[in-house]
Write an enzyme that holds these catalytic residues in place. Structure first.
Site, PDB file in Angstrom:
ATOM      1  N   CYS A 297       0.840  -1.198   0.000  1.00 35.97           N
ATOM      2  CA  CYS A 297       0.000   0.000   0.000  1.00 35.97           C
ATOM      3  C   CYS A 297       0.871   1.243   0.000  1.00 35.97           C
ATOM      4  CB  CYS A 297      -0.896  -0.009   1.228  1.00 35.97           C
ATOM      5  SG  CYS A 297       0.039  -0.248   2.737  1.00 35.97           S
ATOM      6  N   GLU A 394      -4.059   2.158  -8.049  1.00 31.86           N
ATOM      7  CA  GLU A 394      -2.979   1.421  -7.409  1.00 31.86           C
ATOM      8  C   GLU A 394      -2.427   0.399  -8.401  1.00 31.86           C
ATOM      9  OE1 GLU A 394      -4.508  -0.482  -3.897  1.00 31.86           O
ATOM     10  OE2 GLU A 394      -2.793   0.145  -2.730  1.00 31.86           O
TER      11      GLU A 394
HETATM   12  P1  NAD Z   1      -8.888  -7.057  -0.340  1.00 30.63           P
HETATM   13  O1  NAD Z   1      -9.633  -5.862   0.100  1.00 30.63           O
HETATM   14  O2  NAD Z   1      -9.344  -7.783  -1.534  1.00 30.63           O
HETATM   15  O3  NAD Z   1      -8.850  -8.137   0.820  1.00 30.63           O
HETATM   16  C1  NAD Z   1      -8.474  -7.785   2.129  1.00 30.63           C
HETATM   17  C2  NAD Z   1      -9.176  -8.691   3.097  1.00 30.63           C
HETATM   18  O4  NAD Z   1     -10.585  -8.483   2.992  1.00 30.63           O
HETATM   19  C3  NAD Z   1      -8.948 -10.180   2.839  1.00 30.63           C
HETATM   20  O5  NAD Z   1      -8.859 -10.837   4.082  1.00 30.63           O
HETATM   21  C4  NAD Z   1     -10.207 -10.592   2.109  1.00 30.63           C
HETATM   22  O6  NAD Z   1     -10.518 -11.951   2.289  1.00 30.63           O
HETATM   23  C5  NAD Z   1     -11.234  -9.720   2.796  1.00 30.63           C
HETATM   24  N1  NAD Z   1     -12.435  -9.504   2.008  1.00 30.63           N
HETATM   25  C6  NAD Z   1     -12.543  -9.425   0.651  1.00 30.63           C
HETATM   26  N2  NAD Z   1     -13.832  -9.217   0.305  1.00 30.63           N
HETATM   27  C7  NAD Z   1     -14.543  -9.171   1.457  1.00 30.63           C
HETATM   28  C8  NAD Z   1     -15.925  -8.979   1.757  1.00 30.63           C
HETATM   29  N3  NAD Z   1     -16.826  -8.806   0.800  1.00 30.63           N
HETATM   30  N4  NAD Z   1     -16.286  -8.970   3.047  1.00 30.63           N
HETATM   31  C9  NAD Z   1     -15.384  -9.156   4.018  1.00 30.63           C
HETATM   32  N5  NAD Z   1     -14.080  -9.340   3.809  1.00 30.63           N
HETATM   33  C10 NAD Z   1     -13.662  -9.345   2.537  1.00 30.63           C
HETATM   34  O7  NAD Z   1      -7.380  -6.586  -0.462  1.00 30.63           O
HETATM   35  P2  NAD Z   1      -6.111  -7.482  -0.828  1.00 30.63           P
HETATM   36  O8  NAD Z   1      -6.110  -7.668  -2.304  1.00 30.63           O
HETATM   37  O9  NAD Z   1      -6.003  -8.675   0.042  1.00 30.63           O
HETATM   38  O10 NAD Z   1      -4.930  -6.522  -0.360  1.00 30.63           O
HETATM   39  C11 NAD Z   1      -4.460  -5.508  -1.152  1.00 30.63           C
HETATM   40  C12 NAD Z   1      -5.026  -4.181  -0.697  1.00 30.63           C
HETATM   41  O11 NAD Z   1      -4.722  -3.960   0.669  1.00 30.63           O
HETATM   42  C13 NAD Z   1      -4.412  -3.028  -1.438  1.00 30.63           C
HETATM   43  O12 NAD Z   1      -5.396  -2.111  -1.800  1.00 30.63           O
HETATM   44  C14 NAD Z   1      -3.458  -2.428  -0.428  1.00 30.63           C
HETATM   45  O13 NAD Z   1      -3.168  -1.084  -0.647  1.00 30.63           O
HETATM   46  C15 NAD Z   1      -4.178  -2.669   0.842  1.00 30.63           C
HETATM   47  N6  NAD Z   1      -3.245  -2.624   1.970  1.00 30.63           N
HETATM   48  C16 NAD Z   1      -3.287  -1.548   2.805  1.00 30.63           C
HETATM   49  C17 NAD Z   1      -2.407  -1.455   3.861  1.00 30.63           C
HETATM   50  C18 NAD Z   1      -2.444  -0.270   4.774  1.00 30.63           C
HETATM   51  O14 NAD Z   1      -1.936  -0.390   5.863  1.00 30.63           O
HETATM   52  N7  NAD Z   1      -3.009   0.863   4.386  1.00 30.63           N
HETATM   53  C19 NAD Z   1      -1.491  -2.476   4.098  1.00 30.63           C
HETATM   54  C20 NAD Z   1      -1.473  -3.572   3.235  1.00 30.63           C
HETATM   55  C21 NAD Z   1      -2.379  -3.621   2.179  1.00 30.63           C
END
Ligand code: NAD
Length: 489
Positions: A297, A394
């Protein structure tokens, strides 16, 4: 190629528990289902883990609720000692956990070793914070009463973590929750459940009482998470992931008026002024772009270089990026691993194609190799116009778009022209400008002549669509504490 890391990974994948961790014991999913965990370097299945159903999610919540009162009453020193022991255990098994992480997530082994240490450090930091939860006592201004202000755990918390830092995003939430006296349900990302399951094992060995942490990997996160947020017994959501999912969950939290921490997406600008130390700027750019294969991120998403040095910066960056070795992360010779999955790779490729179709020039990389695994080469583009998608979305991959700017005002306007606001990087030797630009950037964090900002002892988080709240630092524990004011007669 050394076989050592591959062997360590095989053993680590075999030995990690693959059930659900509920109420202090390992169990199968209620319906007996499992789902496959894939190695992104080969596209092959590594193993299967129990696939939690919504009923399993409820069982985990019940375990967390049952453990809450006694856990809140546990001495802060004891909570801290559990974290301290977990810190030591993580470091003692660092090689094993790093190999496990690279196997399921793909990052180079050296970076996984770094992440285990970073993850462990959250436990050490919050072990120290557990015994420093303060309060306040004051006399009312009119002298007529006294105030007693105490801090209490928020209560059972739901932790939802992403795949890109499979261990550190867990400890960054578990650490403060344990320190504050909250019980938890952790739902890790479906791509990387193994690191979270390993964490559960470590915390159990460190003495965490049954039910305080419950871990429920699932292939269907939506149906498991929503009923928990609507239940009323969960009192807090701590989520790290995409802005899109974060926004959805924020809406689901409204019904029960839950406390919410959201660490969401970013679109970090990396600004290099002509007066910068160019060696340091290129070095910082490599870190800000290539840490975690660009799947962070905090990854620099847009490079803005002042016109007089733009060409030299781009040339040197392209040279360094083009010189990196790409291949399976378990081979220590490789500096760039695969992306998480085919969808991630296709997104990166589409953003590059889009920029090129709008006039950008490829300086290195630019097309995915044939063969197994989700590899994409380090890529540098110059002359990326304002309407290119990658200046607004992103990228989440090893692609660096560089654009030249003419004035500080222009650089700032471009930097802030995004709904995201997590981090920005600035390289300059002019102190006045450094402070002026840092203040004007609409982000939660700024890397000033530095390509990495993450540190467990510092407050991490974003503004605008990058999130709510902060993790780490002195404020990290606040997210898991409520304030109670007692008026004394
Ligand atoms: P994602 O939002 O797809 O998934 C994150 C989590 O949410 C996973 O555990 C996933 O299973 C869960 N999830 C997905 N859909 C859901 C739903 N409908 N209901 C409940 N939970 C659900 O993100 P990702 O692809 O795993 O991670 C990448 C993203 O995370 C990027 O956008 C990145 O920037 C962000 N990120 C942010 C930080 C920060 O600290 N700001 C740190 C790491 C990653």
């Amino acid at each position: 190629m050394s076989e050592g890391e591959f062997e360590t990974a095989r053993t680590a994948v075999e030995s990690v528990s693959k059930g659900l961790f509920v109420g202090g014991s390992w169990r199968d999913a209620e319906a007996g289902g499992t789902f496959a965990v894939e190695d992104p370097a080969t596209g092959k299945t590594l193993c299967s883990v129990a696939d939690a159903t919504p009923a399993d999610g409820m069982a985990a919540l019940a375990a967390a609720v049952a453990a809450q009162a006694s856990w809140a009453a546990t001495a802060p020193r004891e909570r801290g000692e559990i974290l301290r022991r977990a810190h030591a255990l993580l470091l003692a098994r660092r090689e094993e956990f790093a190999a496990l992480m690279t196997a399921e997530m793909g990052k180079p082994i050296a970076e996984s070793l770094g992440e285990v240490a970073y993850a462990a450090e959250f436990f050490r930091w919050f072990a120290e914070e557990a015994v420093r939860i303060g309060g306040d006592h004051a006399v009312a201004p009119d002298g007529g009463s006294r105030f007693l202000v105490m801090r209490q755990p928020v209560g059972p918390s739901l932790l939802v973590t992403p795949w890109n830092f499979p261990m550190a995003m867990g400890t960054r939430k578990i650490g403060p929750a344990v320190a504050a006296g909250c019980t938890m349900v952790l739902k890790p990302a479906e791509q990387t459940p193994l690191s979270a399951l390993a964490l559960a094992d470590v915390l159990r060995e460190a003495g965490l009482p049954d039910g305080v942490l419950n871990v429920v990997p699932t292939s269907a996160p939506g149906p498991l998470v929503e009923p928990l947020l609507r239940d009323g017994r969960i009192r807090k959501l701590s989520f790290t992931g995409s802005t899109e999912v974060g926004r959805l969950l924020l809406g689901q939290c409204a019904g029960q008026v839950l406390r919410v921490s959201l660490e969401l997406g970013g679109n970090a600008p990396f600004i290099v002024f002509a007066d910068a130390d160019l060696d340091a700027a290129v070095e910082g750019a490599m870190l800000a772009k290539m840490r975690n294969i660009g799947e962070a991120c905090t990854a620099a998403n847009r490079f803005y270089a002042e016109a007089p040095i733009a060409e030299e910066f781009t040339r040197r960056l392209a040279e360094r990026m083009g010189g990196l070795t790409v291949g399976p992360g378990l081979d220590p010779a490789n500096q760039v691993g695969p992306l998480i999955d085919e969808a991630g790779r296709q997104k990166v490729a589409a953003l590059v194609d889009d920029a090129v179709s709008r006039g950008a020039t490829i300086r290195t990389g630019g097309s995915a190799p044939a063969g197994p695994g989700y590899f994409y080469p380090p890529t540098v583009l110059s002359g990326v116009p304002a309407d290119a998608r990658m200046r607004h979305e992103e990228i989440f991959g090893p692609v660096a778009p560089v654009t030249a700017f003419d004035t500080e005002e222009q650089a700032l306007a471009w930097a802030n022209d995004t709904e995201y606001g997590l981090v920005a990087y600035v390289y300059t030797r002019d102190l006045d400008r450094a402070l002026r630009v840092s203040e004007a950037l609409e982000t939660g964090m700024v890397g000033l002549n530095r390509g990495v900002v993450s540190n467990p002892a510092a407050p991490f988080g974003g503004v605008k669509h990058s999130g709510l709240g902060r993790e780490g630092g002195k404020v990290g524990i606040e997210e898991f504490l409520e304030t109670k004011y007692v008026a004394l007669g």
